[in-house]
Design an enzyme around this catalytic site. Structure first.
Site, PDB file in Angstrom:
ATOM      1  N   ALA A 388       0.836  -1.074   0.039  1.00  0.00           N
ATOM      2  CA  ALA A 388      -0.042   0.017  -0.055  1.00  0.00           C
ATOM      3  C   ALA A 388       0.877   1.237  -0.010  1.00  0.00           C
ATOM      4  O   ALA A 388       1.872   1.222   0.669  1.00  0.00           O
ATOM      5  CB  ALA A 388      -0.973  -0.130   1.204  1.00  0.00           C
ATOM      6  N   CYS A 389       0.261   2.332  -0.800  1.00  0.00           N
ATOM      7  CA  CYS A 389       1.132   3.661  -0.640  1.00  0.00           C
ATOM      8  C   CYS A 389       0.070   4.609  -0.814  1.00  0.00           C
ATOM      9  O   CYS A 389      -1.338   4.394  -0.635  1.00  0.00           O
ATOM     10  CB  CYS A 389       1.937   3.767  -1.617  1.00  0.00           C
ATOM     11  SG  CYS A 389       1.415   3.856  -3.592  1.00  0.00           S
ATOM     12  N   ASP A 390       0.388   5.954  -1.027  1.00  0.00           N
ATOM     13  CA  ASP A 390      -0.339   6.909  -0.940  1.00  0.00           C
ATOM     14  C   ASP A 390      -1.640   7.020  -2.100  1.00  0.00           C
ATOM     15  O   ASP A 390      -2.573   7.009  -1.674  1.00  0.00           O
ATOM     16  CB  ASP A 390       0.385   8.378  -1.152  1.00  0.00           C
ATOM     17  CG  ASP A 390      -0.163   9.625  -0.603  1.00  0.00           C
ATOM     18  OD1 ASP A 390       0.061  10.590  -1.213  1.00  0.00           O
ATOM     19  OD2 ASP A 390      -1.309   9.389   0.314  1.00  0.00           O
TER      20      ASP A 390
END
Length: 473
Positions: A388-390
């Site tokens: 997961a990231c921004d």
């Protein structure tokens, strides 16, 4: 950290979450922004092929199309399709009641409209008589939307326009006095702390679109997105870095500069915090060159790739844009090189390779080295791993692809590895992998999940540890 007490998220984590929310409102509509940028670059009087008829689309598109898209997306993120409709109704009141493109207003009123209808729906849940569901659903949006539209026209719109004018005047003063480069003092530290989306999507994009409508381009699109400083830093690590940092930097250059994923250089700055000075110096020098050449872009480059920069550069601005990127890279390279050459320390924690070896050697001692940064996992039950990231489309995609290939190489089957934005991680995920600076934000959204934190998407000891555990399961 699975057994540890969950602490309240920090202010930084909350700001990151807010920036991520803004990003995910803008990201699905980037194609529309680019289409408008191309239209502007081609057909306005100073464009490549001026066309009076097609240029008529420019004004209505920026006044109505783009803000309404943002408002619709923001409302949908909060309350689905009903939220999208409410947000769009509220946005039209802002647009008609103001004299500026209402990008910031749309990013406020869209989620607000979604929140209003979500709260209303919750309040009447299980209270609607059978057979009256459709009439209640339709008239609730109609009446609440009407009220929000009037409120936007008379109150919310003028307040947002006044705030926008204050910010615009302040930044125009920086431009007029030659102090625009000082924005790098804010931009560069914010980027490595994953706060750049708050600045870009919340301030620079709206200001840039307004200026582009009048001038056909804007320098605001370049002040935080310049790939030059990151390129210079990674080049310096490629030549003067140590071990894994030196080994991984060339690959990071390709992904950062050509692919536009700036998160790839963040771990290098966090590993050697003094190099933030190089990023600030590079950012300042790039803005200075853009300003001297009166250069700008026609839309926000997303992702921040050199290809996006060149594609969105209007006629007569290529020299200034290219020089701004190259000068920023050269300055960042020079300062980073000096810092690396003067730094004689060998810190195991800072060195990627030694960190991997150390984690393996201490594995038999209870794996205490990772106790503060990795959730323990029950590997024999792992079936889904979420990176997961921004925005869920950049660094997380890279990490997921790389880790998936490593699983295949090690003949580990039956584990699904996908990438998501933090808020969209499926509830049936067994493990969530995020950058360490996004841990608190991930925990804010997924309090009951097992989270592994990393510092580098290419070669990180925690991923090596996870792979080792999966091999033994």
């Amino acid at each position: 950290m699975a057994s540890a007490e969950v602490k309240s998220p920090s202010i930084r984590a909350r700001i990151q979450a807010f920036g991520g929310f803004l990003t995910n409102m803008v990201l699905p509509n980037i194609g529309a922004f680019i289409a408008w940028g191309i239209l502007t670059a081609l057909f306005i009087p100073t464009g490549w092929v001026p066309n009076e008829q097609l240029a008529k689309i420019v004004g209505p598109a920026i006044t109505y199309l783009l803000p309404l898209l943002l408002a619709s997306t923001g409302g949908r993120m909060v309350a689905g399709q009903r939220g999208a409709v409410m947000g769009t109704i509220g946005a039209i009141g802002l647009i008609v009641g103001s004299d500026i493109p209402m990008f910031l207003g749309a990013m406020i009123i869209g989620p607000l409209g979604g929140w209003v209808i979500k709260k209303f729906d919750k309040s009447i849940e299980n209270k609607i008589p059978a057979g009256f569901e459709m009439i209640v659903n339709n008239f609730s949006i109609g009446i609440l939307g009407f009220l929000l539209m009037i409120l936007s026209f008379y109150i919310i719109g003028p307040v947002i326009e006044s705030g926008n004018n204050i910010v615009t005047s302040a930044i125009k003063t920086l431009v007029a006095t030659g102090f625009l480069p000082v924005l790098s003092l804010i931009n560069e530290p914010a980027k490595v702390l994953f706060l750049n989306n708050v600045i870009d999507q919340g301030i620079y994009y709206p200001l840039g679109m307004q200026e582009t409508l009048k001038e056909g381009k804007s320098i605001f699109f370049t002040v935080a997105s310049n790939p030059g400083p990151g390129l210079g830093l990674l080049l310096a690590f490629s030549l003067f870095g140590k071990k894994a940092a030196k080994r991984t930097a060339p690959g990071a250059i390709i992904i950062h500069f050509l692919g536009g994923i700036h998160e790839l250089y963040f771990p290098y700055v966090l590993m050697k915090p003094l190099t933030i000075l190089a990023m600030i110096a590079g950012g300042m020098s790039g803005i200075t060159v853009f300003n001297l050449f009166n250069a700008g872009l026609v839309a926000g480059p997303s992702p921040g790739s050199i290809f996006a920069y060149l594609a969105l550069t209007p006629k007569g601005n290529f020299l200034g844009i290219i020089l701004g990127v190259l000068v920023a890279a050269a300055v960042s390279f020079l300062v980073t090189s000096i810092i690396l050459k003067l730094d004689k320390k060998t810190d195991e924690e800072e060195d990627f390779s030694s960190s991997v070896e150390r984690s393996k050697s201490m594995k038999s001692e209870g794996k205490q080295i990772l106790s503060s940064s990795i959730d323990r996992v029950t590997t024999n039950k792992v079936s889904k791993i979420a990176f997961a990231c921004d925005a869920g489309a950049g660094s997380s995609a890279l990490g997921a692809t790389t880790f998936r290939k490593r699983l295949q190489k090690n003949n580990i089957n039956g584990i699904e590895v996908k990438h998501f934005r933090i808020e969209d991680v499926p509830q049936d995920s067994d493990i969530i992998v995020v950058h360490k600076d996004l841990y608190e934000r991930a925990r804010l959204t997924h309090r009951d999940k097992k989270i592994i934190t990393i510092e580098n998407y290419i070669d990180d000891p925690n991923l090596a540890q996870l792979m080792s555990e999966l091999e033994q399961s």
